[in-house]
Scaffold this motif. Sequence first.
Motif, PDB file in Angstrom:
ATOM      1  N   UNK A  64       0.812  -1.215   0.000  1.00 28.51           N
ATOM      2  CA  UNK A  64       0.000   0.000   0.000  1.00 28.51           C
ATOM      3  C   UNK A  64       0.848   1.268   0.000  1.00 28.51           C
ATOM      4  N   UNK A  65       2.164   1.126   0.241  1.00 27.22           N
ATOM      5  CA  UNK A  65       3.002   2.316   0.343  1.00 27.22           C
ATOM      6  C   UNK A  65       4.135   2.332  -0.675  1.00 27.22           C
ATOM      7  N   UNK A  66       4.927   1.281  -0.752  1.00 26.29           N
ATOM      8  CA  UNK A  66       6.130   1.303  -1.590  1.00 26.29           C
ATOM      9  C   UNK A  66       5.892   1.762  -3.024  1.00 26.29           C
ATOM     10  N   UNK A  67       4.843   1.291  -3.695  1.00 25.33           N
ATOM     11  CA  UNK A  67       4.649   1.730  -5.093  1.00 25.33           C
ATOM     12  C   UNK A  67       4.235   3.197  -5.235  1.00 25.33           C
ATOM     13  N   UNK A  68       3.882   3.852  -4.142  1.00 27.24           N
ATOM     14  CA  UNK A  68       3.395   5.234  -4.217  1.00 27.24           C
ATOM     15  C   UNK A  68       4.469   6.270  -3.898  1.00 27.24           C
ATOM     16  N   UNK A  69       5.689   5.810  -3.583  1.00 27.85           N
ATOM     17  CA  UNK A  69       6.760   6.729  -3.179  1.00 27.85           C
ATOM     18  C   UNK A  69       7.975   6.535  -4.082  1.00 27.85           C
ATOM     19  N   UNK A  70       8.947   7.430  -3.937  1.00 31.20           N
ATOM     20  CA  UNK A  70      10.211   7.338  -4.675  1.00 31.20           C
ATOM     21  C   UNK A  70      11.347   7.724  -3.743  1.00 31.20           C
ATOM     22  N   UNK A  71      12.543   7.405  -4.165  1.00 32.11           N
ATOM     23  CA  UNK A  71      13.772   7.848  -3.474  1.00 32.11           C
ATOM     24  C   UNK A  71      13.872   7.377  -2.028  1.00 32.11           C
ATOM     25  N   UNK A  72      13.295   6.238  -1.700  1.00 34.07           N
ATOM     26  CA  UNK A  72      13.344   5.763  -0.321  1.00 34.07           C
ATOM     27  C   UNK A  72      14.760   5.360   0.046  1.00 34.07           C
ATOM     28  N   UNK A  73      15.161   5.745   1.268  1.00 39.13           N
ATOM     29  CA  UNK A  73      16.416   5.233   1.833  1.00 39.13           C
ATOM     30  C   UNK A  73      16.411   5.405   3.339  1.00 39.13           C
ATOM     31  N   UNK A  74      17.007   4.411   3.997  1.00 38.50           N
ATOM     32  CA  UNK A  74      17.232   4.511   5.436  1.00 38.50           C
ATOM     33  C   UNK A  74      18.446   5.381   5.669  1.00 38.50           C
ATOM     34  N   UNK A  75      18.388   6.228   6.676  1.00 38.73           N
ATOM     35  CA  UNK A  75      19.491   7.130   7.014  1.00 38.73           C
ATOM     36  C   UNK A  75      20.340   6.448   8.092  1.00 38.73           C
ATOM     37  N   UNK A  76      21.179   5.527   7.656  1.00 38.66           N
ATOM     38  CA  UNK A  76      21.928   4.702   8.612  1.00 38.66           C
ATOM     39  C   UNK A  76      22.988   5.482   9.383  1.00 38.66           C
ATOM     40  N   UNK A  77      23.275   6.710   8.975  1.00 37.50           N
ATOM     41  CA  UNK A  77      24.206   7.524   9.769  1.00 37.50           C
ATOM     42  C   UNK A  77      23.648   7.815  11.163  1.00 37.50           C
ATOM     43  N   UNK A  78      22.316   7.775  11.314  1.00 37.49           N
ATOM     44  CA  UNK A  78      21.725   8.044  12.631  1.00 37.49           C
ATOM     45  C   UNK A  78      21.201   6.764  13.288  1.00 37.49           C
TER      46      UNK A  78
END
Length: 150
Positions: A64-78
Amino acid sequence: MSQFRASSEDHASIAAWFDEWGSYVASCDFEQARTLFSPTVVGFGTYMDLVEGLDALEARQWRSIWPTIADFRFLTDNLRVWTSPDRCLATAMLMWSSTGFDPNGDPFSRPGRTTAVLHRARPDAPWRCEHTHFSEFPAERQRSFGHQDG
């Protein structure tokens, strides 16, 4: 809790786990994402109160979410990680970023945060996720300005 902070080795392995998962979110690769999770995973998030089991998590949350967004990334620096003394159970917290789209198709920044509980059979085994909690950052409209007399 500070006595349970993860070793640098465990921190790095969990950061790599999130980087891998984030690449699957970004590419909507549901099949590969499933390999990182326990079949009995439990999760909740911005749109789902409680989801039990990997099939339900994929169907009711991811799809329900992944196909509706772009540029996803986890900010592993934090990334913050705590592990059990045997190094087989970990709790991780971090932020993520993505791009959402309004009804007209115009992009907007869509950041949020995640907590995950990871488990493995032994310290050299791969991590599998047992629980996730995703939420977007609180929006101003969620603030209450009411006043109760009483």
